[in-house]
Every structure is written in structure tokens, then in C-alpha cells.
Motif scaffolding. Structure first.
Motif, PDB file in Angstrom:
ATOM      1  N   ASN A  94      53.569  62.026  57.318  1.00 48.00           N
ATOM      2  CA  ASN A  94      53.164  63.342  57.795  1.00 48.00           C
ATOM      3  C   ASN A  94      52.056  63.801  56.863  1.00 48.00           C
ATOM      4  O   ASN A  94      52.251  63.850  55.660  1.00 48.00           O
ATOM      5  CB  ASN A  94      54.366  64.294  57.762  1.00 48.00           C
ATOM      6  CG  ASN A  94      54.005  65.683  58.244  1.00 48.00           C
ATOM      7  OD1 ASN A  94      53.086  66.301  57.720  1.00 48.00           O
ATOM      8  ND2 ASN A  94      54.717  66.172  59.224  1.00 48.00           N
ATOM      9  N   GLY A  96      50.819  66.574  56.244  1.00 48.52           N
ATOM     10  CA  GLY A  96      50.947  67.865  55.592  1.00 48.52           C
ATOM     11  C   GLY A  96      49.887  68.847  56.051  1.00 48.52           C
ATOM     12  O   GLY A  96      49.711  69.916  55.456  1.00 48.52           O
ATOM     13  N   ASN A  98      49.865  70.624  58.666  1.00 50.77           N
ATOM     14  CA  ASN A  98      50.419  71.657  59.541  1.00 50.77           C
ATOM     15  C   ASN A  98      50.301  71.322  61.023  1.00 50.77           C
ATOM     16  O   ASN A  98      50.252  72.194  61.864  1.00 50.77           O
ATOM     17  CB  ASN A  98      49.757  73.014  59.271  1.00 50.77           C
ATOM     18  CG  ASN A  98      50.622  74.165  59.739  1.00 50.77           C
ATOM     19  OD1 ASN A  98      51.831  74.018  59.911  1.00 50.77           O
ATOM     20  ND2 ASN A  98      50.009  75.301  59.970  1.00 50.77           N
ATOM     21  N   THR A  99      50.263  70.033  61.336  1.00 52.75           N
ATOM     22  CA  THR A  99      50.215  69.643  62.742  1.00 52.75           C
ATOM     23  C   THR A  99      51.588  69.233  63.250  1.00 52.75           C
ATOM     24  O   THR A  99      51.823  69.249  64.451  1.00 52.75           O
ATOM     25  CB  THR A  99      49.270  68.442  62.963  1.00 52.75           C
ATOM     26  OG1 THR A  99      49.818  67.298  62.291  1.00 52.75           O
ATOM     27  CG2 THR A  99      47.880  68.743  62.446  1.00 52.75           C
ATOM     28  N   GLY A 100      52.471  68.856  62.362  1.00 51.88           N
ATOM     29  CA  GLY A 100      53.773  68.356  62.767  1.00 51.88           C
ATOM     30  C   GLY A 100      53.765  66.916  63.201  1.00 51.88           C
ATOM     31  O   GLY A 100      54.803  66.361  63.549  1.00 51.88           O
ATOM     32  N   LYS A 101      52.626  66.285  63.201  1.00 52.29           N
ATOM     33  CA  LYS A 101      52.520  64.912  63.698  1.00 52.29           C
ATOM     34  C   LYS A 101      53.045  63.928  62.662  1.00 52.29           C
ATOM     35  O   LYS A 101      52.658  63.966  61.498  1.00 52.29           O
ATOM     36  CB  LYS A 101      51.073  64.579  64.024  1.00 52.29           C
ATOM     37  CG  LYS A 101      50.882  63.214  64.643  1.00 52.29           C
ATOM     38  CD  LYS A 101      49.420  62.974  64.964  1.00 52.29           C
ATOM     39  CE  LYS A 101      49.222  61.582  65.531  1.00 52.29           C
ATOM     40  NZ  LYS A 101      47.796  61.286  65.790  1.00 52.29           N
ATOM     41  N   LEU A 102      53.942  63.049  63.093  1.00 52.26           N
ATOM     42  CA  LEU A 102      54.525  62.030  62.224  1.00 52.26           C
ATOM     43  C   LEU A 102      54.121  60.663  62.744  1.00 52.26           C
ATOM     44  O   LEU A 102      54.416  60.326  63.891  1.00 52.26           O
ATOM     45  CB  LEU A 102      56.044  62.179  62.201  1.00 52.26           C
ATOM     46  CG  LEU A 102      56.807  61.337  61.193  1.00 52.26           C
ATOM     47  CD1 LEU A 102      56.454  61.738  59.771  1.00 52.26           C
ATOM     48  CD2 LEU A 102      58.305  61.481  61.415  1.00 52.26           C
TER      49      LEU A 102
END
Lengths: 114, 112
Positions: A94, A96, A98-102
Motif C-alpha cells: 500500500n 500510503g 491515501n488511495t486505499g489501493k493494495l
């Protein structure tokens, strides 16, 4: 773009030997979060370890990993493999940002034999 | 107890068929994800969402639509299924943008 590389597709070990599964990542963001997931057959992937702190060792269930931002690595280690450790292991990033994309790597199958 | 529930668990359809995969989480999580798992490719992100009505495109979105109707429910739609979409699909949810997602048990889809 962001990516995770797990160079070993399959690692085969004898019970009792040390485990090391490699994970490197690429991102332009400096505040990355790294995760290791373990996936047993017919179960859900579940979190094993996570870290966002540079050069700090994190441990759980006998496994440990240290995030090294200088080398963009987060290798998974265990001192002594057990038969029950046989599973599929994923490293994930991630950014970090602030997109939430993993983003996950391709995974490494660990096979431990007697 | 935190949970992510997927339905159906198994689905068989034909090429060109219409399929909806459902996911519900009871964790009050903001983020929800749809991944597909394929040998040699690992887990690949299809779509994700950070709240009801929100949709973000993942890494392999072609051929898939998604809709987040409530905070709890996230659906994956295959309107014209193709054999290349035969896969194991996982839904996941997380509390925040940098939190570790909790995965559901998966839906195995076969497109004949």
C-alpha cells in the motif's frame, strides 16, 4: 507504476530448515505500507505481518520481516520450517498515498516436506 | 466477529452469460475490494471502493463492472462473461486506506 516482485514462484524445504521468501517493491511514495499474507488451500488469505516503519523487525506466529526502504525490500523469514507452513504467501504494497489501493505480488508457494 | 461473506461460492455460466458476484461485510469498513486469483498472476485488483456510491478502477478492470450500493454491499458484474474470466474471485474489506484488508472465502467462477 507501483509493483511488488516475489522472485520465487516455488520454494521447497525440508522441515527444520530456515525459511526466507523474497519481496521487493517499487513505488514513488516514501510512506509505503508492506504486508505479508498467507493463503492456505480452500481458505481465505489472511494477514501474517505488516509494517511501515523502516528498519524495524516485526514478528508474528514465528515469522518475522524487516522493512528496508533503502533497498525496497520486505523479506519474510522463519528460523525453522514446519510442515504446517506449507501454503501460498503473498507480499503486498500500500503506497500510503491515501488511495486505499493494495497491490499484491504473484505469490510464493512454500512446500515443506519431512 | 469481523466477517466478509461472498455469494455464491461456486458459479458456472456459459460464454456471453450475465453473472453477479455479491459481497457483504459487517465490519463497518469503508474500503471494499474485488480481486481475482490466477496461477502465475497472484491476486489482481479488479475494482475497489471507499464508500457507498464510490468506485475506483483497479489493475484489471476490463470486462467487469462493480457497484457499491451500501457501506456493506459490493457487487461485481460480468455482463458478457468470457472463458478468460474463469477464476477464483475474492472480496475484501478494510477500515482505512492503509489498513490490512480482511478477505472473504472466495467465489469460484467457471465460464464454459
Amino acid at each position: 507504476g507501483d509493483s511488488v516482485t516475489q522472485k520465487e514462484g516455488l520454494v521447497t524445504l525440508t522441515e527444520g530448515l530456515p525459511v526466507m521468501l523474497n519481496c521487493t517493491y517499487q513505488t514513488i511514495y516514501s510512506n509505503a505500507f508492506l504486508f505479508w499474507y498467507v493463503h492456505y488451500l480452500n481458505e481465505s488469505p489472511r494477514l501474517l505481518l505488516k509494517s511501515s516503519t523502516d528498519n524495524k523487525r516485526t514478528e508474528h506466529q514465528g515469522f518475522h520481516a524487516t522493512l528496508h526502504k533503502s533497498s525496497s525490500s520486505f523479506h519474510l523469514q522463519k528460523s525453522s520450517a514446519q510442515l504446517s507452513d506449507s501454503a501460498l504467501y503473498y507480499c503486498a504494497l500500500n503506497t500510503g498515498a491515501n488511495t486505499g489501493k493494495l497491490t499484491f505480488g504473484h505469490g510464493t508457494i512454500l512446500r515443506v516436506h519431512p | 466477529e469481523a466477517a466478509v461473506t461472498q455469494s455464491p461460492r461456486n458459479k458456472v455460466t456459459v460464454t456471453g452469460g450475465n453473472v453477479t458476484l455479491s459481497c457483504r461485510q459487517t465490519n463497518s469498513h469503508n474500503y471494499m475490494y474485488w480481486y481475482r486469483q490466477d496461477t502465475g498472476h497472484g491476486l489482481r485488483l479488479i475494482h475497489y471502493s471507499y464508500g457507498a456510491g464510490n468506485l475506483q478502477i483497479g489493475d484489471v478492470p476490463d470486462g467487469y463492472k462493480a457497484t457499491r450500493t451500501t457501506q456493506e454491499d459490493f457487487f461485481l458484474l460480468l455482463e458478457l462473461a468470457s472463458p478468460s474470466q474463469t477464476s477464483l474471485y475474492f472480496c475484501a474489506s478494510s477500515a482505512g486506506y492503509n489498513q490490512a484488508p480482511l478477505f472473504g472465502e472466495g467465489t469460484r467462477l467457471s465460464v464454459l
